[in-house]
Design a protein around this motif. Structure first.
Motif, PDB file in Angstrom:
ATOM      1  N   GLY A 134       0.862  -1.186   0.000  1.00  0.00           N
ATOM      2  CA  GLY A 134       0.000   0.000   0.000  1.00  0.00           C
ATOM      3  C   GLY A 134       0.899   1.236   0.000  1.00  0.00           C
ATOM      4  O   GLY A 134       2.102   1.158  -0.315  1.00  0.00           O
ATOM      5  N   GLY A 176      -3.575  -1.143  -1.680  1.00  0.00           N
ATOM      6  CA  GLY A 176      -4.217  -1.343  -0.375  1.00  0.00           C
ATOM      7  C   GLY A 176      -5.562  -0.643  -0.237  1.00  0.00           C
ATOM      8  O   GLY A 176      -6.498  -0.894  -0.998  1.00  0.00           O
ATOM      9  N   THR A 177      -5.635   0.266   0.718  1.00  0.00           N
ATOM     10  CA  THR A 177      -6.862   1.008   1.046  1.00  0.00           C
ATOM     11  C   THR A 177      -7.585   1.562  -0.175  1.00  0.00           C
ATOM     12  O   THR A 177      -8.813   1.640  -0.202  1.00  0.00           O
ATOM     13  CB  THR A 177      -6.491   2.216   1.942  1.00  0.00           C
ATOM     14  OG1 THR A 177      -6.032   1.734   3.195  1.00  0.00           O
ATOM     15  CG2 THR A 177      -7.654   3.162   2.160  1.00  0.00           C
ATOM     16  N   SER A 201     -10.068  -4.026   1.883  1.00  0.00           N
ATOM     17  CA  SER A 201     -10.113  -2.573   1.795  1.00  0.00           C
ATOM     18  C   SER A 201     -11.449  -2.079   2.361  1.00  0.00           C
ATOM     19  O   SER A 201     -12.451  -2.779   2.298  1.00  0.00           O
ATOM     20  CB  SER A 201      -9.953  -2.143   0.333  1.00  0.00           C
ATOM     21  OG  SER A 201     -10.248  -0.774   0.214  1.00  0.00           O
TER      22      SER A 201
END
Ligand code: FAD
Length: 430
Positions: free
Chosen positions: A18, A46-47, A64
């Motif tokens: 991320g 990632g997120t 996520s």
């Protein structure tokens, strides 16, 4: 120091690709290390990866917490890395998750990180040996799991995927629907419903603003000292903390009660490190990850660092700073203080936080106003560049806007002029 006793380059394992992991990888490679980032997902970011996937069973995980329509709560001008900023072609300052994801992809491409990232590789166990780390990596594509050995480990596994749901009295009696913001994806799920949203942090406020457009009514329960300005939220009623849930609603601390169909917990996340064995020497108690020196170096095994634990910060910049700080020690440019000193400094800082009365263990890594001293300290101790004054000034300009100017602040446009100054909507700001 970048070579081990056998004359090999020092080996660095980065867990996660991320925002933090990419930065740890890039800086480690630039420091002359032999670095690899393991990413369990099929792509980096990632997120910032939006997916509608929901857990298929109790053991399944969704990686996520991104939802439809999110626009960043910080302007892109502070979300770049110090050596790689967002493209000025994007006019808005508060951008979509897709734009952030594209930025991270271009960062990886620009610094040629691709060959050093192993996708669909999940780190499932990390254990210290006498002189190095044993890391077990599960390759999802071949379903094989092999040990690999590293001199340093960067833990960059993120901390916005494990919901922190408070115990609420009466939860067993409540017959309506419950959800945590981790699995919130789109507002239309709440169409014509009465919804209770618990928590007024960045997610709680933003999700309230999305859900209220579809829901019949939203009750926003929080304990902020100053209530958010709700002039724009016609169908939102603010409530104090929940005393207890009832069969079809809740009783609140002020004695009032309401009925609703859905409870949405926006109550934050827990730090978890399922792949670290107990002999790594790290404990998480009430979301306090310890013992860490300067919120990142594992005091019990100081060849391991955690990137990105502090919150209420400038995420990308703090990640980059923590990475450069730790590399100063990992590469031997700076010497770590003795263990007793690191413990003493940790205890002193925590003592100061407790003395403020405001802090508890859950807030052990909260920065807020403290972040500016923290950046100064890291820069001084490791002899690294500090975050530029313009970034800090801009960050101060954005503070708490998600609470008090939620309806308007995302239309602001910022332009960085130089290391000290920025424009806000075309005018010089200070
Ligand atoms: P992540 O992005 O979570 O990356 C961690 C990576 O590690 C993931 O790809 C994961 O798959 C991987 N991983 C985990 N465990 C393993 C393992 N065992 N093996 C291999 N790989 C593993 N920040 C901002 O600056 N501005 C914003 O506007 C903003 N909005 C946000 C909105 C939401 C809804 C959320 C949840 C967060 C937001 N943030 C925002 C914070 C944001 O999460 C951070 O800025 C940053 O993206 C976190 O990066 P990270 O690398 O620490 O974690």
């Amino acid at each position: 120091m970048n070579k081990n006793p056998m004359g090999q380059k020092r080996r660095v394992c980065v867990i996660g690709a991320g925002t933090a992991g990419l930065c740890a990888l890039k800086n480690s490679l630039e420091s002359g290390m032999d670095a690899v980032a393991y990413e369990r997902g099929t792509e980096i970011g990632g997120t910032w990866i939006f997916s509608e996937d929901m857990p298929k069973n109790d053991y399944d995980e969704v990686h996520s917490s991104m939802y439809e329509g999110l626009r960043t709560n910080l302007p892109k001008e502070v979300m770049g890395y110090p050596d790689y900023a967002y493209d000025n072609d994007i006019e808005d300052s508060f951008i979509t998750s897709h734009e952030v994801l594209n930025f991270l992809r271009s960062y990886a491409e620009h610094f040629k990180l691709g060959p050093h990232i192993k996708l669909q590789h999940e780190v499932i166990r990390v254990r210290p040996r006498l002189d190095d780390w044993e890391v077990y990596v599960w390759d999802h594509s071949t379903n094989t799991c092999d040990p690999v050995y590293y001199d340093f480990v960067y833990v960059c596994n993120g901390h916005y995927t494990e919901p922190d749901v408070p115990e609420v009295e009466g939860a067993d009696l409540y017959e309506g629907k419950l959800m945590h913001s981790h699995l919130y994806r789109r507002a239309d799920k709440f169409k014509d419903e009465n919804v209770l949203i618990i928590g007024a942090g960045p997610s709680g406020m933003d999700i309230t603003n999305h859900v209220r457009r579809e829901a019949k009514h939203v009750y926003l329960s929080h304990h902020l000292a100053t209530a958010p300005n709700t002039a724009f939220m016609g169908n939102v009623t603010q409530k104090p903390d929940v005393e207890r849930l009832t069969k079809n609603g809740a009783l609140f601390k002020d004695g009032s009660s309401e009925c609703f169909d859905h409870v949405l917990f926006c109550t934050g996340y827990k730090y978890t490190f399922p792949c670290l064995s107990t002999d790594v020497g790290i404990q998480v108690i009430d979301n306090f990850v310890q013992p860490l020196w300067k919120h990142c170096i594992n005091i019990n095994n100081p060849t391991m660092a955690f990137i990105g634990l502090p919150f209420n910060v400038i995420p990308t910049h703090i990640f980059d700073m923590q990475v450069r700080f730790t590399l100063a020690f990992f590469t031997g440019q700076r010497e770590l203080p003795p263990r007793e000193q690191m413990i003493a400094e940790l205890e002193k800082e925590i003592g100061q936080r407790w003395d403020c009365g405001f802090y508890n263990r859950k807030k052990a890594h909260q920065m807020g106003e403290r972040q500016f001293d923290y950046y100064n300290e890291l820069a001084r101790m490791a002899g690294i560049d500090n975050i530029k004054p313009v970034i800090l000034k801009l960050m101060k300009d954005c503070g708490k806007k998600y609470i008090f100017e939620l309806d308007t602040y995302r239309s602001n446009r910022y332009t960085i002029v130089d290391d000290e100054n920025f424009l806000k909507n075309g005018k010089i700001a200070n």
